[in-house]
Scaffold this motif. Sequence first.
Motif, PDB file in Angstrom:
ATOM      1  N   LEU A  41       7.402  -1.375  10.037  1.00 14.90           N
ATOM      2  CA  LEU A  41       8.714  -1.384  10.696  1.00 14.90           C
ATOM      3  C   LEU A  41       9.532  -2.589  10.230  1.00 14.90           C
ATOM      4  O   LEU A  41      10.747  -2.483  10.031  1.00 14.90           O
ATOM      5  CB  LEU A  41       8.542  -1.397  12.220  1.00 14.90           C
ATOM      6  CG  LEU A  41       7.911  -0.132  12.813  1.00 14.90           C
ATOM      7  CD1 LEU A  41       7.766  -0.268  14.327  1.00 14.90           C
ATOM      8  CD2 LEU A  41       8.738   1.102  12.484  1.00 14.90           C
TER       9      LEU A  41
ATOM     10  N   PHE B  61       9.282  -4.001   7.348  1.00 13.69           N
ATOM     11  CA  PHE B  61       9.729  -3.701   5.988  1.00 13.69           C
ATOM     12  C   PHE B  61      10.918  -2.741   6.021  1.00 13.69           C
ATOM     13  O   PHE B  61      11.890  -2.911   5.288  1.00 13.69           O
ATOM     14  CB  PHE B  61       8.569  -3.104   5.187  1.00 13.69           C
ATOM     15  CG  PHE B  61       8.955  -2.692   3.798  1.00 13.69           C
ATOM     16  CD1 PHE B  61       9.633  -3.563   2.955  1.00 13.69           C
ATOM     17  CD2 PHE B  61       8.662  -1.421   3.321  1.00 13.69           C
ATOM     18  CE1 PHE B  61      10.002  -3.184   1.664  1.00 13.69           C
ATOM     19  CE2 PHE B  61       9.017  -1.037   2.040  1.00 13.69           C
ATOM     20  CZ  PHE B  61       9.696  -1.928   1.213  1.00 13.69           C
ATOM     21  N   GLN B  62      10.837  -1.749   6.888  1.00 11.17           N
ATOM     22  CA  GLN B  62      11.957  -0.812   7.010  1.00 11.17           C
ATOM     23  C   GLN B  62      13.243  -1.545   7.403  1.00 11.17           C
ATOM     24  O   GLN B  62      14.337  -1.158   7.001  1.00 11.17           O
ATOM     25  CB  GLN B  62      11.657   0.242   8.069  1.00 11.17           C
ATOM     26  CG  GLN B  62      10.751   1.361   7.593  1.00 11.17           C
ATOM     27  CD  GLN B  62      10.656   2.466   8.611  1.00 11.17           C
ATOM     28  OE1 GLN B  62      10.642   2.215   9.819  1.00 11.17           O
ATOM     29  NE2 GLN B  62      10.579   3.708   8.141  1.00 11.17           N
ATOM     30  N   ALA B  63      13.072  -2.585   8.189  1.00 12.17           N
ATOM     31  CA  ALA B  63      14.248  -3.331   8.656  1.00 12.17           C
ATOM     32  C   ALA B  63      14.758  -4.305   7.610  1.00 12.17           C
ATOM     33  O   ALA B  63      15.717  -5.042   7.859  1.00 12.17           O
ATOM     34  CB  ALA B  63      13.904  -4.062   9.952  1.00 12.17           C
ATOM     35  N   GLY B  64      14.112  -4.332   6.457  1.00 13.26           N
ATOM     36  CA  GLY B  64      14.632  -5.161   5.370  1.00 13.26           C
ATOM     37  C   GLY B  64      13.817  -6.401   5.059  1.00 13.26           C
ATOM     38  O   GLY B  64      14.210  -7.200   4.219  1.00 13.26           O
TER      39      GLY B  64
ATOM     40  N   ALA C 139      11.294  -7.992   3.147  1.00 17.08           N
ATOM     41  CA  ALA C 139      10.527  -7.716   1.922  1.00 17.08           C
ATOM     42  C   ALA C 139       9.133  -8.325   1.987  1.00 17.08           C
ATOM     43  O   ALA C 139       8.175  -7.766   1.442  1.00 17.08           O
ATOM     44  CB  ALA C 139      11.277  -8.248   0.708  1.00 17.08           C
TER      45      ALA C 139
ATOM     46  N   PHE D  19       6.316  -6.087   3.167  1.00 20.52           N
ATOM     47  CA  PHE D  19       5.690  -5.183   2.197  1.00 20.52           C
ATOM     48  C   PHE D  19       4.554  -5.908   1.473  1.00 20.52           C
ATOM     49  O   PHE D  19       3.484  -5.327   1.248  1.00 20.52           O
ATOM     50  CB  PHE D  19       6.725  -4.683   1.179  1.00 20.52           C
ATOM     51  CG  PHE D  19       6.132  -3.811   0.112  1.00 20.52           C
ATOM     52  CD1 PHE D  19       5.822  -2.490   0.377  1.00 20.52           C
ATOM     53  CD2 PHE D  19       5.872  -4.312  -1.161  1.00 20.52           C
ATOM     54  CE1 PHE D  19       5.252  -1.670  -0.602  1.00 20.52           C
ATOM     55  CE2 PHE D  19       5.306  -3.515  -2.140  1.00 20.52           C
ATOM     56  CZ  PHE D  19       5.000  -2.191  -1.854  1.00 20.52           C
ATOM     57  N   ASP D  20       4.774  -7.145   1.120  1.00 20.69           N
ATOM     58  CA  ASP D  20       3.721  -7.916   0.438  1.00 20.69           C
ATOM     59  C   ASP D  20       2.454  -7.954   1.291  1.00 20.69           C
ATOM     60  O   ASP D  20       1.343  -7.755   0.793  1.00 20.69           O
ATOM     61  CB  ASP D  20       4.190  -9.348   0.167  1.00 20.69           C
ATOM     62  CG  ASP D  20       5.439  -9.388  -0.712  1.00 20.69           C
ATOM     63  OD1 ASP D  20       5.856  -8.309  -1.176  1.00 20.69           O
ATOM     64  OD2 ASP D  20       5.985 -10.484  -0.912  1.00 20.69           O
TER      65      ASP D  20
ATOM     66  N   TYR E 199       6.657   2.066  -0.856  1.00 12.17           N
ATOM     67  CA  TYR E 199       7.901   1.305  -1.015  1.00 12.17           C
ATOM     68  C   TYR E 199       9.098   2.250  -1.034  1.00 12.17           C
ATOM     69  O   TYR E 199      10.076   2.070  -0.314  1.00 12.17           O
ATOM     70  CB  TYR E 199       7.809   0.516  -2.322  1.00 12.17           C
ATOM     71  CG  TYR E 199       8.885  -0.521  -2.526  1.00 12.17           C
ATOM     72  CD1 TYR E 199       8.734  -1.813  -2.039  1.00 12.17           C
ATOM     73  CD2 TYR E 199      10.041  -0.212  -3.226  1.00 12.17           C
ATOM     74  CE1 TYR E 199       9.707  -2.768  -2.245  1.00 12.17           C
ATOM     75  CE2 TYR E 199      11.024  -1.161  -3.431  1.00 12.17           C
ATOM     76  CZ  TYR E 199      10.847  -2.443  -2.941  1.00 12.17           C
ATOM     77  OH  TYR E 199      11.829  -3.385  -3.141  1.00 12.17           O
ATOM     78  N   ARG E 200       8.973   3.295  -1.852  1.00 13.73           N
ATOM     79  CA  ARG E 200      10.104   4.216  -2.010  1.00 13.73           C
ATOM     80  C   ARG E 200      10.297   5.091  -0.769  1.00 13.73           C
ATOM     81  O   ARG E 200      11.406   5.432  -0.414  1.00 13.73           O
ATOM     82  CB  ARG E 200       9.873   5.113  -3.225  1.00 13.73           C
ATOM     83  CG  ARG E 200      10.015   4.419  -4.556  1.00 13.73           C
ATOM     84  CD  ARG E 200      10.198   5.412  -5.683  1.00 13.73           C
ATOM     85  NE  ARG E 200       9.059   6.295  -5.872  1.00 13.73           N
ATOM     86  CZ  ARG E 200       8.023   6.021  -6.651  1.00 13.73           C
ATOM     87  NH1 ARG E 200       7.988   4.880  -7.313  1.00 13.73           N
ATOM     88  NH2 ARG E 200       7.031   6.874  -6.795  1.00 13.73           N
TER      89      ARG E 200
ATOM     90  N   PRO F 118      11.844   4.663   4.057  1.00 15.43           N
ATOM     91  CA  PRO F 118      12.800   5.201   5.046  1.00 15.43           C
ATOM     92  C   PRO F 118      12.290   6.441   5.766  1.00 15.43           C
ATOM     93  O   PRO F 118      12.785   6.783   6.831  1.00 15.43           O
ATOM     94  CB  PRO F 118      14.033   5.545   4.179  1.00 15.43           C
ATOM     95  CG  PRO F 118      13.909   4.680   2.977  1.00 15.43           C
ATOM     96  CD  PRO F 118      12.435   4.573   2.715  1.00 15.43           C
TER      97      PRO F 118
ATOM     98  N   TYR G 297       9.220   6.896   6.895  1.00 16.40           N
ATOM     99  CA  TYR G 297       8.144   6.625   7.848  1.00 16.40           C
ATOM    100  C   TYR G 297       8.680   6.610   9.278  1.00 16.40           C
ATOM    101  O   TYR G 297       9.697   5.983   9.564  1.00 16.40           O
ATOM    102  CB  TYR G 297       7.478   5.281   7.530  1.00 16.40           C
ATOM    103  CG  TYR G 297       6.489   4.876   8.583  1.00 16.40           C
ATOM    104  CD1 TYR G 297       5.274   5.550   8.707  1.00 16.40           C
ATOM    105  CD2 TYR G 297       6.771   3.858   9.476  1.00 16.40           C
ATOM    106  CE1 TYR G 297       4.376   5.211   9.686  1.00 16.40           C
ATOM    107  CE2 TYR G 297       5.875   3.497  10.465  1.00 16.40           C
ATOM    108  CZ  TYR G 297       4.674   4.179  10.565  1.00 16.40           C
ATOM    109  OH  TYR G 297       3.788   3.844  11.551  1.00 16.40           O
TER     110      TYR G 297
END
Lengths: 185, 279
Positions: free
Chosen positions: A5, A7-10, A12, A15-16, A52-53, A56, A58
């Motif tokens: 969530l 990561f979805q919100a921006g 980065a 994600f790592d 990653y791609r 949005p 999820y």
Amino acid sequence: MRLMLAFQAGNAAAFDRLVERNVKTVHALVYRFLREASMLDDITQEVFLRVYRYAPRYQPSAKFSTWLYRITANLCFNVMRSRKKRRAASLDAMGDDDSHREVPDPSQPSPQADLDAEERRRLAVEAVNRLPENQRLAIVLNKFHDLSYEDIAETMETTTMAVKSLLSRARANLRDDLQRQLKTD
Amino acid sequence: MIRTLTQSEWDDLSAWIDGELPDVRADEVAARVADDSAWQQAHRQLQDLDAALDAWEAPAPQVDLAERIIAEARTQRQPAKIIRLAIPLTAAAAAIVLIAVGVATLEQTTGPETTPDKPIAAGPPAAAKPPVDETIPETFVVQGVDVFTVTPAPADDLHTRADAITGGSLCEALGGSQSTEERWAQLSGEQQDNARQQAMAFLRMDPDEQQTLLDDYAKAVAEDPEARQAWQQRSRWLKVVIDSFTAQEKQALRDASPAERARLIIRRRQQLRKQGDLD
């Protein structure tokens, strides 16, 4: 899920951390399901690039782990389909050469009645590799990733009853396969 | 000679080992495994198999694999940022489409000024009406979306918005500046179906639930000044129309089919406009 969530919100960095936390799990699933050692890292990488791609898409109503497993499984199914096509084309060209069939490696020691643990492992793994794809995925998720029937069902987009049946048939096939190998010795 | 378990017994033994049987059946299986030689033999087979697979180790990934994946991801286009609100956005998006579908449908089929105003009939509903909503042409939905889409577009291109619609909301997918109709045409059939389903799901809701969703959505977008302004402009008439219904009329709305419900709302809007109570 929290990291996804974020990561979805921006975020980065989230994600790592997702990669760092899950890379071993995905790597192991690909290895056991696909047995494609030469492509193991590439396929694992592609799983996370899809995460990653597809971020949005999820939805937090689904567990992140089952979403990740589903992406992994779908990618593995695609790879297997490509592999089968290549193999079919290769067999056509070679006139159905028996040496390309999935048979036990003759250089390996023959199964013995008093198999040691390592030999039993080898035979069991070979038997798993001969299972139909969906049975193999179910047994790997159940045995090595400790997924409940419900989570396996979500990953494989099926029902818990179907998972129960898949696992039961997988185990029966494994049992029969191992018994056959022992008798042929 | 030990008999072989039936398929059903084997299924249950397999599920029992996984701890996936209901308690009562699990107790029965446990008793069989304790007392019955056929069950004991099958249980041993499964245990042996499990033990053999225990030793199947997976190799560890290379130490820099995670690092390489992260580096590769950095070269990809940043995915669309999803703004999650306190209410289900899918439902909220459906709320927006809901009325939109009704408006567009009626204005397409009757024209805004040609339908005579009729009072809403009170009392029990007529016999169940066929579900007509799935057949609403997509162009009607498109027109509705044009009117009511309010969420600011977080995506930077259609592709990403189209991605969002499959698992996200209609608003996220269609909130850009490009003509909505063009954007709709570029969505896949599955994505369009998803949008329609959202709209239809909302149409089937109780009117009070619909209003609650609309109110919640208004609160959610209030955090964004532009979205708030757009929402207020586009939703004001709806609030006025809904507020104009009496309790009895709301009950009639509740009992009506979705298509009829939308029709009643539109008629009331026309009526209020004629009276000068609505712009």
